[in-house]
Scaffold this active site. Sequence first.
Site: not given
Length: 660
Positions: A288-290
């Site tokens: 994920s980007q986070s």
Amino acid sequence: MDKKQDEPRRPLYLYDLPPEVLASLSLKADAGLSTQTEDAADEPSPSAPSPDTTLGSQACSLCGLSFVAVEEQKEHLKTDLHHYNLKQKLNGLRPVSETEFEKLVNELDVSISGSDASESEDEEDETSRKDTTLSALLRKQASLADKRNGVDKDDEPKKKTRGAGNQPLLWFSSAKLPDNTYYGAYKAMFTAAELGAEDAILGAIKERQLPSISMPGPSKGSSAVSAAYKGRHIFLCMIGGGHFAAMVVALAPKQSKHGGVGPLNREAVVLAHKTFHRYTTRRKQGGSQSANDSAKGAAHSAGASIRRYNEQALVEDVRELLKDWKALIDTSDLLFIRATGSTNRRTLFGPYEDQVLRANDPRIRSFPFSTRRATQNELMRSFIELTRLKVKEIHPQAEPTTTTTTTDETSKPTPKPKPSPPKLTEDQETALFHTTQLQSLIRRSKLPALLSYLTTNALPPDFRFYPPDTQQNHHAPTPLHLAAAQNCAALVAGLLTRAGADPAVRSAEDKTAFELAGDRATRDAFRVARGELEEAGRQQQQRWDWDWDAARVPAGLGRAEAERRAERERVEREKGEGERRRREEERLLAEEGSAGVDGGGGAGKGRKKSGVLGGGPRKTAEERRVEEARGLTAEQKMRLERERRARAAEERIARLRGGG
């Protein structure tokens, strides 16, 4: 065939058992309920595969997991679970299951490199984070061992061996079953109190018998909740990789339209269902980007901004849906949830305002088998897997004799040999070989080779695939059924007119081959074959006389008429495609013209000269994309396409924000 021998082949529903089966159930002697702990009862280990699942070579013997494809097995070898079990084995300790490992890591309050965090980093960073997580876990275990005040581990009570008391299934014997054959039900469908004794578990099964209902489910794609329903139901939910799927299913079956009696005529009642799919994972890099932002700092690309926006939108959508379904979730018997990784668990369990799901809810269960991407179909497959009784033949094993000698104090008991699969007879091995060869030829649409194989091996055209109890062979038991299911019109025509396949043969689902055809061309092949064979019969040249009405094939169709229909449909498709392209070109011309006017003097004149009035034909958007990608490698083309889509999405988001 004797009814007692035929009974195990009937699919039985845990909440709708026939009275004769219910009255004859008794717990298998070595079911292991007396050693079952509360944690093991509430969260059965998903590492043990379902006993009615056919295991292939894609499996991890160390972790006890099986995989559908080799790619999944390769991904598993990179996870913390596999590396941790390797260290456990080197230290002479037992491996842990997936659920046990998740509990251990969650107690560390660090991100799991095998789920979200591991997919968010490149190979070098992934290895370092993996080592950090494993090192932290091993350090904590070492510190706990030091606090035992020097107690020798060998003096501690021995734990049950893996699989002895933590099997995901309970096994029941029945007078309706042949010898050494048992019914299996998942422990996750029962509470810890019900798993306390044999009488309690049998009483719980009897209490779960529900009459059928006639309540219709929601329309396709609807997320509306049937709030008026007060019967027993369960909640199923999966989230991961930007995909979310949730479903509330009634435990009471619905009587099918045929009005028959028995499990084959019962259907599940879906009270509510919803799926969300968001672009949140980094293409070709995973994660994920986070998670990537936490590891490397915030990225400033257009794609990163879109992924952050979609992550937040997914969280809001999921929590809003749970809030709308709160009435049904609060009254659900059980909550089956798959949410691996800290980000996905925070989405569901918060904490946040008006929280619906609680991580300490005793109704929560994990899925005790491997699951795939979160979709509505996968949830329904999981519901069927959870609520249908398994049937398996289990042969008792003789206890191996352990010999010890007085001269060797370090001798160990001989380990129990692994049970070998039942040996096939010569006829079964031959049938299995023919099945593999025929199915391979059908999938590759090799009609001449298929007909030659049937003739050379003296096989009937309606040869029944072996074994008949697998899912594929149950659905398509003959070459004609499989060819129709594959939508291969040429194979259908050849099997009917040249091999003499009987179209009236039915599968175990009571379906003919025609009913499995999925497109018009395949259905027309049946009708053309019927017309030609009936015409040959009228001319006294017919070798096969089939009951086409019983085969549910419509009236015969001439080959010329079928070809005219196919040509007409082709022309209509091309005409529709041409019309679509014309409208697209007009739209692009209008957009470019408006852009030239809005741009002002010099810019507008420049665009006019380069357009149709400039002396050259105006290029379409597709031609411009092809020209931009000319000379680039495949990887460069993919990167260019991703950037183009990211810019377009960023412009749409900017217009939406500007308009708001």
